[in-house]
Design an enzyme around this catalytic site. Sequence first.
Site, PDB file in Angstrom:
ATOM      1  N   PHE A   1      -7.532   3.014  -1.577  1.00 36.91           N
ATOM      2  CA  PHE A   1      -8.400   4.044  -2.166  1.00 36.91           C
ATOM      3  C   PHE A   1      -8.273   4.128  -3.684  1.00 36.91           C
ATOM      4  O   PHE A   1      -8.434   5.192  -4.278  1.00 36.91           O
ATOM      5  CB  PHE A   1      -8.130   5.442  -1.541  1.00 36.91           C
ATOM      6  CG  PHE A   1      -7.696   5.383  -0.111  1.00 36.91           C
ATOM      7  CD1 PHE A   1      -8.428   4.648   0.807  1.00 36.91           C
ATOM      8  CD2 PHE A   1      -6.550   6.025   0.318  1.00 36.91           C
ATOM      9  CE1 PHE A   1      -8.021   4.554   2.129  1.00 36.91           C
ATOM     10  CE2 PHE A   1      -6.136   5.933   1.647  1.00 36.91           C
ATOM     11  CZ  PHE A   1      -6.866   5.201   2.550  1.00 36.91           C
ATOM     12  N   CYS A   2      -7.964   2.996  -4.317  1.00 39.36           N
ATOM     13  CA  CYS A   2      -7.824   2.970  -5.797  1.00 39.36           C
ATOM     14  C   CYS A   2      -6.741   3.921  -6.265  1.00 39.36           C
ATOM     15  O   CYS A   2      -6.805   4.432  -7.383  1.00 39.36           O
ATOM     16  CB  CYS A   2      -9.128   3.330  -6.502  1.00 39.36           C
ATOM     17  SG  CYS A   2     -10.455   2.194  -6.199  1.00 39.36           S
ATOM     18  N   ASN A   3      -5.763   4.213  -5.415  1.00 33.81           N
ATOM     19  CA  ASN A   3      -4.674   5.125  -5.800  1.00 33.81           C
ATOM     20  C   ASN A   3      -3.352   4.435  -5.442  1.00 33.81           C
ATOM     21  O   ASN A   3      -2.675   4.814  -4.486  1.00 33.81           O
ATOM     22  CB  ASN A   3      -4.819   6.458  -5.056  1.00 33.81           C
ATOM     23  CG  ASN A   3      -3.844   7.514  -5.572  1.00 33.81           C
ATOM     24  OD1 ASN A   3      -2.726   7.191  -5.977  1.00 33.81           O
ATOM     25  ND2 ASN A   3      -4.257   8.762  -5.549  1.00 33.81           N
TER      26      ASN A   3
END
Length: 476
Positions: A395-397
């Site tokens: 999740f791009c985290n």
Amino acid sequence: MTHETDFNAFVERYPVYAETSLLDRLRTTDFARLDRDGDVYLDYTGGGLYADSQIREHYRILADGVFGNPHSHNPTSLAATALVEDAREAVLTYFNADPAEYDVVFTANASGALKLVGEAYPFCPGARYLVSYDNHNSVNGIREFARRCDAEVTYIPVRNPDLRLDEDLVRRGLQLLEPGRRGLFAYPAQSNFSGVQHSLEWIAEAQERGWDVLLDSAAFVPTNRLDLSAVKPDFVPVSFYKMMGYPTGVGALLARHEALAKLERPWFAGGTITLASVGASVHHLASGHTGFEDGTVDYLGLPAVAIGLRYLSKIGIETVHARVESLASWLLDQMAELRHDNGAPLVRIFGPDLMDRRGSTIAFYLLDPSGAVFDVYRIESLAGKQHISVRTGCFCNPGDGEVAHNISADEMEGCFDDECVPVTLMDCQRLIQDATGKVPNTIRVSLGIGSNFADVWRFREFMAGFRNVEAQAIAR
Ligand SMILES: Cc1ncc(COP(=O)(O)O)c(C=O)c1O
């Protein structure tokens, strides 16, 4: 148990849900397409859903008007300017931001807003970028601007297993700024990974210590009230498609005038200057938002922002909040209760497993009776076959993902050994799994304006289908 029995128990446990019945009516009108196609949409943190009426209203504006590029003064240009300024006013009104205090810069998305800050923040040597592990990559990416200017980059880790920031570590981080130095402190109001809602009290505390505060609100504002008369971060990036599904090409940087004035733009573009000369090779940057809106803003998309925000206001974000909060709470309980016949849990949640100080975004994976992890991509694909949309990956985290899955910096560095060979997320996950046995994958479900009990019930039933199943049985 049947849907009806579960629903009756649910409304008894969460009486506030009945107060959100307006959203049930809208589900049969503005969001009827969900049920027409049998879709269970569980990726609101990825992107919100628009109401039918929003696009019809937008269509009428476009069909009835003649709009030219707003950078002129002819009648069609002035008509477009009126749309743009109406949208700007709608944004300020929606967030209860005093125009004397806040400005709105329109961008393509939240990442565009973050880049505006990163590339223009005066990260001279001695300056600091203080940033939480829990951040979207578009916030992490600002560290490259900081490093390029020899500013110090410091990460504040999140704790396992709740993925919250430790108050003491935040305070210690805030003490790092030397008097007279510039510092930017960036954290999300709500995690796009775990749903954790971080304290908004740190904003004023950080500002008192001299920091400029960037509150990434992209994942928070679709289901929570951000009142900029109550908290006053310096920079607030948002993407409107996350709030109301449409338009997809517009975001904004809400910025305090004072903070915006501190930024040093690295270039100028059409629309951002009062005057530029080729012969004299100088330019004057326009003040306020004008100086930050490169080229032509999405003047035909912007009326949809005003329409969408007024739509949300009419429903009341508190209504959306109450609804998703009760649905997420029920889902968390169900996840905790789902067990195999041998007593082993079916679900492992990453982040808080109760609704206290968290939003309706849930990160987890499924375990088989022996504790082996079901391949998240297979789960996504099997969910898809039932018209259930979930999100998988990191999740791009990456910060939250690394802490959640106990991946050390050394283990991560293995994915960057050869700087010349780009390693994909999939390759990296495989490398780590092969080397350590850890499974650094996650599934995410998130709720929003169109969510109802049937959605979470169907997803619970989907998960329950993996009770007493071996992970190997669904492997490709
Ligand atoms: C917390 C957070 N910040 C920033 C972003 C970036 O948003 P966008 O991709 O619209 O630029 C996202 C997107 O998921 C997000 O969840």
